[in-house]
Design an enzyme around this catalytic site. Structure first.
Site, PDB file in Angstrom:
ATOM      1  N   HIS A  56      -4.810  -1.160  10.029  1.00  0.00           N
ATOM      2  CA  HIS A  56      -4.413   0.007  10.835  1.00  0.00           C
ATOM      3  C   HIS A  56      -4.936   1.279  10.188  1.00  0.00           C
ATOM      4  O   HIS A  56      -5.438   1.249   9.078  1.00  0.00           O
ATOM      5  CB  HIS A  56      -2.907   0.047  11.075  1.00  0.00           C
ATOM      6  CG  HIS A  56      -2.062   0.306   9.858  1.00  0.00           C
ATOM      7  ND1 HIS A  56      -2.006  -0.558   8.791  1.00  0.00           N
ATOM      8  CD2 HIS A  56      -1.222   1.335   9.547  1.00  0.00           C
ATOM      9  CE1 HIS A  56      -1.167  -0.076   7.885  1.00  0.00           C
ATOM     10  NE2 HIS A  56      -0.680   1.069   8.309  1.00  0.00           N
ATOM     11  N   HIS A  58      -3.841   4.138   8.926  1.00  0.00           N
ATOM     12  CA  HIS A  58      -3.244   5.024   7.923  1.00  0.00           C
ATOM     13  C   HIS A  58      -4.112   5.111   6.660  1.00  0.00           C
ATOM     14  O   HIS A  58      -4.700   4.113   6.222  1.00  0.00           O
ATOM     15  CB  HIS A  58      -1.834   4.551   7.560  1.00  0.00           C
ATOM     16  CG  HIS A  58      -0.839   4.813   8.657  1.00  0.00           C
ATOM     17  ND1 HIS A  58       0.333   4.107   8.788  1.00  0.00           N
ATOM     18  CD2 HIS A  58      -0.865   5.713   9.668  1.00  0.00           C
ATOM     19  CE1 HIS A  58       0.997   4.562   9.843  1.00  0.00           C
ATOM     20  NE2 HIS A  58       0.291   5.540  10.396  1.00  0.00           N
ATOM     21  N   ASP A  60      -3.453   5.250   3.584  1.00  0.00           N
ATOM     22  CA  ASP A  60      -3.125   4.372   2.454  1.00  0.00           C
ATOM     23  C   ASP A  60      -3.600   2.932   2.702  1.00  0.00           C
ATOM     24  O   ASP A  60      -3.317   2.043   1.903  1.00  0.00           O
ATOM     25  CB  ASP A  60      -1.626   4.423   2.115  1.00  0.00           C
ATOM     26  CG  ASP A  60      -0.747   3.818   3.191  1.00  0.00           C
ATOM     27  OD1 ASP A  60      -0.927   4.154   4.379  1.00  0.00           O
ATOM     28  OD2 ASP A  60       0.127   2.989   2.846  1.00  0.00           O
ATOM     29  N   HIS A  61      -4.348   2.722   3.784  1.00  0.00           N
ATOM     30  CA  HIS A  61      -4.965   1.409   4.063  1.00  0.00           C
ATOM     31  C   HIS A  61      -6.486   1.505   4.219  1.00  0.00           C
ATOM     32  O   HIS A  61      -7.194   0.576   3.864  1.00  0.00           O
ATOM     33  CB  HIS A  61      -4.313   0.770   5.295  1.00  0.00           C
ATOM     34  CG  HIS A  61      -2.865   0.473   5.046  1.00  0.00           C
ATOM     35  ND1 HIS A  61      -2.398  -0.773   4.705  1.00  0.00           N
ATOM     36  CD2 HIS A  61      -1.791   1.307   4.984  1.00  0.00           C
ATOM     37  CE1 HIS A  61      -1.097  -0.701   4.464  1.00  0.00           C
ATOM     38  NE2 HIS A  61      -0.710   0.553   4.630  1.00  0.00           N
ATOM     39  N   HIS A 114       4.422  -0.505  14.172  1.00  0.00           N
ATOM     40  CA  HIS A 114       4.251   0.506  13.120  1.00  0.00           C
ATOM     41  C   HIS A 114       3.268   1.575  13.617  1.00  0.00           C
ATOM     42  O   HIS A 114       3.541   2.771  13.563  1.00  0.00           O
ATOM     43  CB  HIS A 114       3.760  -0.188  11.863  1.00  0.00           C
ATOM     44  CG  HIS A 114       3.443   0.728  10.719  1.00  0.00           C
ATOM     45  ND1 HIS A 114       4.392   1.469  10.068  1.00  0.00           N
ATOM     46  CD2 HIS A 114       2.266   1.007  10.103  1.00  0.00           C
ATOM     47  CE1 HIS A 114       3.811   2.170   9.101  1.00  0.00           C
ATOM     48  NE2 HIS A 114       2.522   1.911   9.097  1.00  0.00           N
ATOM     49  N   ASP A 133       1.177  -3.275   7.581  1.00  0.00           N
ATOM     50  CA  ASP A 133       2.522  -2.700   7.575  1.00  0.00           C
ATOM     51  C   ASP A 133       3.342  -3.182   8.774  1.00  0.00           C
ATOM     52  O   ASP A 133       4.216  -2.466   9.268  1.00  0.00           O
ATOM     53  CB  ASP A 133       2.452  -1.169   7.592  1.00  0.00           C
ATOM     54  CG  ASP A 133       1.941  -0.584   6.277  1.00  0.00           C
ATOM     55  OD1 ASP A 133       1.692  -1.351   5.329  1.00  0.00           O
ATOM     56  OD2 ASP A 133       1.789   0.651   6.208  1.00  0.00           O
ATOM     57  N   HIS A 171       2.325  -3.733   1.196  1.00  0.00           N
ATOM     58  CA  HIS A 171       3.104  -2.965   0.211  1.00  0.00           C
ATOM     59  C   HIS A 171       4.039  -3.849  -0.599  1.00  0.00           C
ATOM     60  O   HIS A 171       4.584  -4.832  -0.084  1.00  0.00           O
ATOM     61  CB  HIS A 171       3.974  -1.901   0.910  1.00  0.00           C
ATOM     62  CG  HIS A 171       3.204  -0.753   1.471  1.00  0.00           C
ATOM     63  ND1 HIS A 171       2.898   0.373   0.744  1.00  0.00           N
ATOM     64  CD2 HIS A 171       2.678  -0.548   2.700  1.00  0.00           C
ATOM     65  CE1 HIS A 171       2.221   1.232   1.508  1.00  0.00           C
ATOM     66  NE2 HIS A 171       2.072   0.682   2.706  1.00  0.00           N
TER      67      HIS A 171
HETATM   68 FE    FE Z   1       1.112   1.610   4.454  1.00  0.00          FE
HETATM   69 ZN    ZN Z   2       1.003   2.277   7.586  1.00  0.00          ZN
END
Ligand code: FE
Ligand code: ZN
Length: 241
Positions: A56, A58, A60-61, A114, A133, A171
């Site tokens: 996805h 985001h 942080d990915h 999400h 996520d 995570h």
């Molecule tokens: Fe994340």
């Molecule tokens: Zn995420």
């Protein structure tokens, strides 16, 4: 088993995953959010990268995607639905599409909730599920864009995979998830056993991921919610926890 999977811990509690098909040497990385540690892991595994798989959009990915692609020339695969907000894709995929990694084949599963364009990758050869996520050990992702009904349907799809599937989520949230989960389902012995195991693993500085899908079916209150309404209730309670 032909697919080996290695964790690449990133930031405070993210995981990217390095996948290698041992027959062919073909290598992929899931969610390369931080180029430095991801490239170090690729070099340690032989310096080859064929595929970048994105769950996805985001940061942080996906954060390190462009840098990693530039260095290795790997092909970037992500959701067609989110092509406008993902790094440049070489291949935009939809539910039911497959991605080949040497002799291993992964299938794409739409998992909105999400985010609306979230996807997961299932490799029967692992057997391994890379679910970003959407599903966490003892938890699920926040409903940032989607509805409880969408997350419920997404988790039901994942629940239907073979129970021996290893769940490689995005995570290391398991310990805090466990603290909430035991309040959501106080009578669940499997949950209490998993929560105790997670406490021991984290106290020893060890990872709790991957988990077994069968464990999530037995212990994860979000996977076990009987209705979308119940899932929505416990997700809202977790947001306040
Ligand atoms: Fe994340
Ligand atoms: Zn995420």
């Amino acid at each position: 088993m032909t697919l080996t999977v290695t964790p690449i811990p990133l930031f405070k509690d993210n995981y990217a995953w390095l996948l290698r098909d041992s027959g062919s040497g073909a290598t992929a990385v899931v969610d390369p959010a931080d180029a430095g540690p991801v490239e170090a892991a690729i070099e340690a595994a032989g310096g080859r990268l064929d595929l970048i798989l994105l769950t996805h959009h985001h940061a942080d990915h996906v954060g390190g995607t462009d840098a990693v692609r530039a260095r290795y020339g790997a092909s970037v695969v992500g959701a067609a639905a989110d092509a406008h907000r993902l790094p440049k894709l070489d291949r935009a995929v939809r539910e039911g599409d497959t991605v080949g990694l040497g002799n291993a084949v992964g299938s794409v599963i739409d998992t909105p909730g999400h985010t609306l364009g979230h996807i997961a990758f299932h490799f029967p050869d692992g057997p391994a599920l890379f679910c970003g996520d959407t599903l966490f050990s003892l938890g699920c992702g926040r409903l940032i864009e989607g509805t409880a009904a969408q997350m419920f349907a997404s988790l039901k799809k994942l629940a239907a995979l073979p129970p021996d599937t290893l769940v490689y989520c995005g995570h290391e949230y398991t310990e805090s998830n466990a603290r909430f989960a035991v309040t959501a389902e106080p009578g669940n012995a499997a949950l209490q056993a998993r929560a105790a195991e997670v406490g021991r693993l984290r106290a020893a500085g060890r990872s709790t991921v991957p988990s077994l899908l069968a464990e999530e079916l037995a212990a994860n209150p979000f996977m076990r919610a009987a209705t979308a309404e119940r899932l929505g209730e416990i997700r809202a309670a977790k947001d306040r926890f």
